[in-house]
Motif scaffolding. Structure first.
Motif, PDB file in Angstrom:
ATOM      1  N   ILE A 155       0.837  -1.202   0.000  1.00 29.48           N
ATOM      2  CA  ILE A 155       0.000   0.000   0.000  1.00 29.48           C
ATOM      3  C   ILE A 155       0.869   1.248   0.000  1.00 29.48           C
ATOM      4  CG2 ILE A 155      -1.648   1.319   1.390  1.00 29.48           C
ATOM      5  CD1 ILE A 155      -2.876  -1.364   2.221  1.00 29.48           C
ATOM      6  N   LEU A 156       1.941   1.246   0.788  1.00 26.36           N
ATOM      7  CA  LEU A 156       2.845   2.399   0.847  1.00 26.36           C
ATOM      8  C   LEU A 156       3.497   2.661  -0.515  1.00 26.36           C
ATOM      9  CD1 LEU A 156       4.117   4.546   2.667  1.00 26.36           C
ATOM     10  CD2 LEU A 156       5.959   2.924   3.111  1.00 26.36           C
ATOM     11  N   ALA A 157       3.976   1.616  -1.160  1.00 23.54           N
ATOM     12  CA  ALA A 157       4.605   1.789  -2.473  1.00 23.54           C
ATOM     13  C   ALA A 157       3.592   2.294  -3.500  1.00 23.54           C
ATOM     14  CB  ALA A 157       5.216   0.475  -2.935  1.00 23.54           C
ATOM     15  N   GLY A 158       2.376   1.754  -3.460  1.00 22.55           N
ATOM     16  CA  GLY A 158       1.342   2.212  -4.395  1.00 22.55           C
ATOM     17  C   GLY A 158       0.973   3.659  -4.173  1.00 22.55           C
ATOM     18  N   LEU A 159       0.804   4.046  -2.907  1.00 20.97           N
ATOM     19  CA  LEU A 159       0.482   5.441  -2.606  1.00 20.97           C
ATOM     20  C   LEU A 159       1.623   6.380  -2.977  1.00 20.97           C
ATOM     21  CD1 LEU A 159      -1.359   5.093   0.827  1.00 20.97           C
ATOM     22  CD2 LEU A 159      -2.349   5.661  -1.404  1.00 20.97           C
ATOM     23  N   LEU A 160       2.862   5.951  -2.759  1.00 23.11           N
ATOM     24  CA  LEU A 160       4.022   6.771  -3.118  1.00 23.11           C
ATOM     25  C   LEU A 160       4.076   7.001  -4.629  1.00 23.11           C
ATOM     26  CD1 LEU A 160       6.632   8.154  -2.104  1.00 23.11           C
ATOM     27  CD2 LEU A 160       7.798   6.008  -2.599  1.00 23.11           C
ATOM     28  N   LEU A 161       3.891   5.926  -5.410  1.00 23.74           N
ATOM     29  CA  LEU A 161       3.905   6.076  -6.870  1.00 23.74           C
ATOM     30  C   LEU A 161       2.736   6.926  -7.362  1.00 23.74           C
ATOM     31  CD1 LEU A 161       4.910   2.513  -8.107  1.00 23.74           C
ATOM     32  CD2 LEU A 161       6.205   4.612  -8.349  1.00 23.74           C
ATOM     33  N   ALA A 162       1.557   6.707  -6.789  1.00 24.12           N
ATOM     34  CA  ALA A 162       0.397   7.512  -7.196  1.00 24.12           C
ATOM     35  C   ALA A 162       0.605   8.979  -6.829  1.00 24.12           C
ATOM     36  CB  ALA A 162      -0.862   6.963  -6.530  1.00 24.12           C
ATOM     37  N   GLY A 163       1.163   9.236  -5.638  1.00 22.47           N
ATOM     38  CA  GLY A 163       1.416  10.617  -5.224  1.00 22.47           C
ATOM     39  C   GLY A 163       2.436  11.303  -6.124  1.00 22.47           C
ATOM     40  N   MET A 164       3.495  10.575  -6.451  1.00 20.36           N
ATOM     41  CA  MET A 164       4.519  11.170  -7.336  1.00 20.36           C
ATOM     42  C   MET A 164       3.933  11.459  -8.712  1.00 20.36           C
ATOM     43  SD  MET A 164       7.894   8.961  -6.231  1.00 20.36           S
ATOM     44  CE  MET A 164       8.616   9.132  -7.811  1.00 20.36           C
ATOM     45  N   GLY A 165       3.173  10.546  -9.241  1.00 18.06           N
ATOM     46  CA  GLY A 165       2.566  10.762 -10.554  1.00 18.06           C
ATOM     47  C   GLY A 165       1.583  11.914 -10.539  1.00 18.06           C
ATOM     48  N   SER A 166       0.777  12.004  -9.479  1.00 16.72           N
ATOM     49  CA  SER A 166      -0.198  13.101  -9.367  1.00 16.72           C
ATOM     50  C   SER A 166       0.516  14.445  -9.227  1.00 16.72           C
ATOM     51  CB  SER A 166      -1.100  12.878  -8.154  1.00 16.72           C
ATOM     52  OG  SER A 166      -1.842  11.710  -8.304  1.00 16.72           O
ATOM     53  N   PHE A 167       1.593  14.461  -8.430  1.00 13.77           N
ATOM     54  CA  PHE A 167       2.349  15.709  -8.257  1.00 13.77           C
ATOM     55  C   PHE A 167       2.945  16.179  -9.579  1.00 13.77           C
ATOM     56  CE2 PHE A 167       6.478  17.743  -7.519  1.00 13.77           C
ATOM     57  CZ  PHE A 167       6.030  18.893  -6.885  1.00 13.77           C
ATOM     58  N   VAL A 168       3.559  15.286 -10.301  1.00  8.67           N
ATOM     59  CA  VAL A 168       4.175  15.662 -11.581  1.00  8.67           C
ATOM     60  C   VAL A 168       3.107  16.142 -12.561  1.00  8.67           C
ATOM     61  CG1 VAL A 168       5.383  14.736 -13.597  1.00  8.67           C
ATOM     62  CG2 VAL A 168       6.211  14.210 -11.316  1.00  8.67           C
ATOM     63  N   GLN A 169       1.982  15.437 -12.626  1.00 10.55           N
ATOM     64  CA  GLN A 169       0.924  15.848 -13.558  1.00 10.55           C
ATOM     65  C   GLN A 169       0.335  17.191 -13.163  1.00 10.55           C
ATOM     66  OE1 GLN A 169       0.162  14.089 -16.373  1.00 10.55           O
ATOM     67  NE2 GLN A 169      -1.021  15.905 -16.893  1.00 10.55           N
ATOM     68  N   ARG A 219       2.752  20.015 -14.015  1.00 10.58           N
ATOM     69  CA  ARG A 219       2.779  20.315 -15.453  1.00 10.58           C
ATOM     70  C   ARG A 219       1.504  21.043 -15.878  1.00 10.58           C
ATOM     71  NH1 ARG A 219       3.810  16.109 -19.421  1.00 10.58           N
ATOM     72  NH2 ARG A 219       4.613  17.832 -20.607  1.00 10.58           N
ATOM     73  N   ASP A 220       0.353  20.648 -15.299  1.00  9.12           N
ATOM     74  CA  ASP A 220      -0.913  21.276 -15.682  1.00  9.12           C
ATOM     75  C   ASP A 220      -1.008  22.725 -15.220  1.00  9.12           C
ATOM     76  OD1 ASP A 220      -1.709  18.953 -16.895  1.00  9.12           O
ATOM     77  OD2 ASP A 220      -3.023  18.292 -15.245  1.00  9.12           O
ATOM     78  N   THR A 221      -0.456  23.025 -14.055  1.00  9.40           N
ATOM     79  CA  THR A 221      -0.531  24.396 -13.530  1.00  9.40           C
ATOM     80  C   THR A 221       0.548  25.296 -14.109  1.00  9.40           C
ATOM     81  OG1 THR A 221       0.804  23.777 -11.616  1.00  9.40           O
ATOM     82  CG2 THR A 221      -1.597  23.688 -11.372  1.00  9.40           C
ATOM     83  N   GLY A 222       1.502  24.721 -14.836  1.00  5.36           N
ATOM     84  CA  GLY A 222       2.551  25.534 -15.450  1.00  5.36           C
ATOM     85  C   GLY A 222       3.622  25.959 -14.471  1.00  5.36           C
ATOM     86  N   TRP A 223       3.825  25.207 -13.430  1.00  7.18           N
ATOM     87  CA  TRP A 223       4.863  25.511 -12.442  1.00  7.18           C
ATOM     88  C   TRP A 223       6.204  25.536 -13.153  1.00  7.18           C
ATOM     89  CZ3 TRP A 223       7.578  21.728  -8.822  1.00  7.18           C
ATOM     90  CH2 TRP A 223       8.221  22.398  -7.777  1.00  7.18           C
ATOM     91  N   ASP A 260      10.036  18.849 -17.483  1.00  5.59           N
ATOM     92  CA  ASP A 260       9.597  18.843 -18.875  1.00  5.59           C
ATOM     93  C   ASP A 260       9.876  17.451 -19.436  1.00  5.59           C
ATOM     94  OD1 ASP A 260       8.644  19.661 -21.289  1.00  5.59           O
ATOM     95  OD2 ASP A 260      10.560  20.535 -21.945  1.00  5.59           O
ATOM     96  N   ILE A 261       8.865  16.651 -19.466  1.00 10.18           N
ATOM     97  CA  ILE A 261       9.015  15.259 -19.897  1.00 10.18           C
ATOM     98  C   ILE A 261       8.781  15.221 -21.406  1.00 10.18           C
ATOM     99  CG2 ILE A 261       8.160  12.901 -19.626  1.00 10.18           C
ATOM    100  CD1 ILE A 261       7.209  13.731 -16.822  1.00 10.18           C
ATOM    101  N   GLU A 262       9.876  14.994 -22.121  1.00  9.13           N
ATOM    102  CA  GLU A 262       9.762  14.971 -23.573  1.00  9.13           C
ATOM    103  C   GLU A 262       9.309  13.619 -24.084  1.00  9.13           C
ATOM    104  OE1 GLU A 262      13.144  16.520 -25.581  1.00  9.13           O
ATOM    105  OE2 GLU A 262      13.376  18.152 -24.148  1.00  9.13           O
ATOM    106  N   HIS A 263       9.551  12.601 -23.295  1.00  5.87           N
ATOM    107  CA  HIS A 263       9.149  11.260 -23.724  1.00  5.87           C
ATOM    108  C   HIS A 263       8.492  10.553 -22.548  1.00  5.87           C
ATOM    109  CE1 HIS A 263       9.391   7.251 -25.547  1.00  5.87           C
ATOM    110  NE2 HIS A 263       9.493   7.913 -26.682  1.00  5.87           N
ATOM    111  N   HIS A 264       7.550   9.725 -22.826  1.00  5.45           N
ATOM    112  CA  HIS A 264       6.796   9.043 -21.785  1.00  5.45           C
ATOM    113  C   HIS A 264       7.378   7.659 -21.466  1.00  5.45           C
ATOM    114  CE1 HIS A 264       5.069   8.352 -25.777  1.00  5.45           C
ATOM    115  NE2 HIS A 264       4.864   7.124 -25.367  1.00  5.45           N
TER     116      HIS A 264
END
Length: 178
Positions: free
Chosen positions: A27-41, A44-48, A53-57
Protein backbone atom coordinates in the motif's frame (compact mmCIF):
# COMPACT_ATOMS: atom_id res chain seq x y z
CA UNK A 1 -1.79 -23.70 2.13
CA UNK A 2 -3.74 -20.70 0.87
CA UNK A 3 -7.41 -20.85 1.73
CA UNK A 4 -9.90 -18.91 -0.35
CA UNK A 5 -13.55 -18.18 0.23
CA UNK A 6 -14.95 -17.83 -3.29
CA UNK A 7 -18.61 -17.55 -2.36
CA UNK A 8 -18.92 -13.78 -2.78
CA UNK A 9 -17.04 -11.60 -5.25
CA UNK A 10 -16.80 -8.58 -2.94
CA UNK A 11 -15.35 -10.69 -0.15
CA UNK A 12 -12.87 -12.22 -2.61
CA UNK A 13 -11.72 -8.76 -3.70
CA UNK A 14 -11.49 -7.30 -0.19
CA UNK A 15 -10.15 -10.31 1.69
CA UNK A 16 -7.05 -9.35 3.67
CA UNK A 17 -5.83 -12.82 4.64
CA UNK A 18 -3.53 -14.30 2.02
CA UNK A 19 -3.62 -11.18 -0.13
CA UNK A 20 -0.57 -9.23 -1.29
CA UNK A 21 -2.62 -6.10 -1.95
CA UNK A 22 -3.26 -5.22 1.69
CA UNK A 23 0.28 -5.52 2.97
CA UNK A 24 1.58 -2.23 4.43
CA UNK A 25 4.63 -2.11 2.15
CA UNK A 26 2.47 -2.72 -0.94
CA UNK A 27 0.00 0.00 0.00
CA UNK A 28 2.84 2.40 0.85
CA UNK A 29 4.61 1.79 -2.47
CA UNK A 30 1.34 2.21 -4.40
CA UNK A 31 0.48 5.44 -2.61
CA UNK A 32 4.02 6.77 -3.12
CA UNK A 33 3.91 6.08 -6.87
CA UNK A 34 0.40 7.51 -7.20
CA UNK A 35 1.42 10.62 -5.22
CA UNK A 36 4.52 11.17 -7.34
CA UNK A 37 2.57 10.76 -10.55
CA UNK A 38 -0.20 13.10 -9.37
CA UNK A 39 2.35 15.71 -8.26
CA UNK A 40 4.17 15.66 -11.58
CA UNK A 41 0.92 15.85 -13.56
CA UNK A 42 -0.44 18.68 -11.40
CA UNK A 43 2.85 20.57 -11.66
CA UNK A 44 2.78 20.32 -15.45
CA UNK A 45 -0.91 21.28 -15.68
CA UNK A 46 -0.53 24.40 -13.53
CA UNK A 47 2.55 25.53 -15.45
CA UNK A 48 4.86 25.51 -12.44
CA UNK A 49 8.28 26.70 -13.59
CA UNK A 50 10.13 23.85 -11.87
CA UNK A 51 7.85 21.17 -13.27
CA UNK A 52 9.77 18.52 -15.14
CA UNK A 53 9.60 18.84 -18.87
CA UNK A 54 9.02 15.26 -19.90
CA UNK A 55 9.76 14.97 -23.57
CA UNK A 56 9.15 11.26 -23.72
CA UNK A 57 6.80 9.04 -21.79
CA UNK A 58 9.29 6.19 -21.43
CA UNK A 59 9.30 6.38 -17.61
CA UNK A 60 5.55 5.93 -17.40
CA UNK A 61 5.73 3.05 -19.86
CA UNK A 62 8.46 1.39 -17.78
CA UNK A 63 6.30 1.56 -14.64
CA UNK A 64 3.34 0.25 -16.66
CA UNK A 65 5.40 -2.66 -17.96
CA UNK A 66 6.52 -3.53 -14.42
CA UNK A 67 2.97 -3.49 -13.09
CA UNK A 68 1.73 -5.50 -16.07
CA UNK A 69 4.46 -8.08 -15.55
CA UNK A 70 3.56 -8.42 -11.87
CA UNK A 71 -0.13 -8.86 -12.65
CA UNK A 72 0.53 -11.45 -15.37
CA UNK A 73 2.99 -13.31 -13.15
CA UNK A 74 0.52 -13.51 -10.23
CA UNK A 75 -2.29 -14.55 -12.56
CA UNK A 76 -0.13 -17.28 -14.06
CA UNK A 77 0.70 -18.58 -10.57
CA UNK A 78 -2.99 -18.69 -9.65
CA UNK A 79 -3.86 -20.39 -12.95
CA UNK A 80 -1.15 -22.99 -12.34
CA UNK A 81 -2.45 -23.65 -8.82
CA UNK A 82 -5.96 -24.08 -10.16
CA UNK A 83 -4.92 -26.66 -12.75
CA UNK A 84 -2.71 -28.48 -10.27
CA UNK A 85 -5.68 -28.75 -7.89
CA UNK A 86 -7.93 -29.93 -10.74
CA UNK A 87 -5.34 -32.57 -11.68
CA UNK A 88 -5.07 -33.84 -8.10
CA UNK A 89 -8.86 -33.90 -7.78
CA UNK A 90 -9.12 -35.95 -10.96
CA UNK A 91 -6.43 -38.32 -9.68
CA UNK A 92 -8.22 -38.70 -6.32
CA UNK A 93 -11.51 -39.64 -8.00
CA UNK A 94 -9.77 -42.02 -10.41
CA UNK A 95 -8.00 -43.80 -7.52
CA UNK A 96 -11.32 -44.14 -5.69
CA UNK A 97 -12.85 -45.56 -8.86
CA UNK A 98 -9.97 -48.02 -9.25
CA UNK A 99 -10.38 -49.23 -5.66
CA UNK A 100 -14.14 -49.56 -6.08
CA UNK A 101 -13.77 -51.45 -9.38
CA UNK A 102 -11.24 -53.86 -7.87
CA UNK A 103 -13.53 -54.65 -4.96
CA UNK A 104 -16.56 -55.01 -7.23
CA UNK A 105 -14.73 -57.43 -9.54
CA UNK A 106 -13.45 -59.52 -6.64
CA UNK A 107 -16.81 -59.57 -4.84
CA UNK A 108 -18.77 -60.39 -7.99
CA UNK A 109 -16.57 -63.35 -8.88
CA UNK A 110 -16.54 -64.59 -5.27
CA UNK A 111 -20.31 -64.21 -4.90
CA UNK A 112 -20.95 -66.03 -8.17
CA UNK A 113 -18.66 -68.88 -7.13
CA UNK A 114 -20.37 -69.11 -3.73
CA UNK A 115 -23.82 -69.09 -5.35
CA UNK A 116 -22.83 -71.84 -7.79
CA UNK A 117 -21.36 -73.87 -4.90
CA UNK A 118 -24.69 -73.63 -3.11
CA UNK A 119 -23.55 -71.26 -0.35
CA UNK A 120 -26.42 -68.78 -0.76
CA UNK A 121 -25.81 -67.16 2.64
CA UNK A 122 -22.26 -66.16 1.69
CA UNK A 123 -23.37 -64.97 -1.75
CA UNK A 124 -26.12 -62.81 -0.20
CA UNK A 125 -23.64 -61.43 2.32
CA UNK A 126 -21.22 -60.45 -0.47
CA UNK A 127 -24.01 -58.81 -2.48
CA UNK A 128 -25.04 -56.84 0.61
CA UNK A 129 -21.44 -55.74 1.10
CA UNK A 130 -21.28 -54.68 -2.54
CA UNK A 131 -24.41 -52.58 -2.11
CA UNK A 132 -23.09 -51.10 1.13
CA UNK A 133 -19.77 -50.21 -0.52
CA UNK A 134 -21.60 -48.56 -3.43
CA UNK A 135 -23.43 -46.35 -0.96
CA UNK A 136 -20.24 -45.61 0.96
CA UNK A 137 -18.30 -44.61 -2.16
CA UNK A 138 -21.20 -42.45 -3.31
CA UNK A 139 -21.27 -40.73 0.08
CA UNK A 140 -17.49 -40.35 0.07
CA UNK A 141 -17.60 -38.65 -3.34
CA UNK A 142 -20.52 -36.43 -2.33
CA UNK A 143 -18.89 -35.37 0.94
CA UNK A 144 -15.57 -34.67 -0.79
CA UNK A 145 -17.23 -32.58 -3.51
CA UNK A 146 -19.34 -30.66 -0.98
CA UNK A 147 -16.30 -30.02 1.21
CA UNK A 148 -14.30 -28.72 -1.74
CA UNK A 149 -17.13 -26.49 -2.98
CA UNK A 150 -18.52 -25.11 0.24
CA UNK A 151 -16.05 -26.17 2.91
CA UNK A 152 -15.63 -24.15 6.07
CA UNK A 153 -12.23 -22.48 5.76
CA UNK A 154 -11.89 -21.96 9.49
CA UNK A 155 -12.35 -25.67 10.10
CA UNK A 156 -9.84 -26.49 7.33
CA UNK A 157 -7.12 -24.66 9.26
CA UNK A 158 -7.69 -26.94 12.25
CA UNK A 159 -6.31 -30.33 11.28
CA UNK A 160 -8.15 -32.00 14.17
CA UNK A 161 -5.16 -34.09 15.21
CA UNK A 162 -6.00 -33.68 18.90
CA UNK A 163 -9.34 -35.43 18.33
CA UNK A 164 -7.90 -38.46 16.53
CA UNK A 165 -8.02 -41.63 18.58
CA UNK A 166 -5.72 -44.50 17.70
CA UNK A 167 -6.45 -48.19 17.99
CA UNK A 168 -4.40 -48.27 21.16
CA UNK A 169 -6.63 -45.59 22.69
CA UNK A 170 -9.73 -47.55 21.74
CA UNK A 171 -8.45 -50.89 23.01
CA UNK A 172 -9.96 -52.16 26.26
CA UNK A 173 -7.45 -53.92 28.41
CA UNK A 174 -8.29 -57.29 29.91
CA UNK A 175 -9.46 -56.84 33.45
CA UNK A 176 -10.90 -53.36 32.89
CA UNK A 177 -14.61 -53.08 33.33
CA UNK A 178 -16.65 -50.77 31.21
Amino acid sequence: MLLYNNRRLLRLLLQRQGSVFFRPETILAGLLLAGMGSFVQHARDTGWEYAPDIEHHYGFQAVGVGVTFAIVFRTQLAWGRFWEAATHLHMMYSKWMDAFAQFQAFAEVTAKAAFEAGDHVRADLLWQKQLRLKWNFALLSAFAAERLCRGDNERMKDDGSERIRTRTDLRIEVGESA
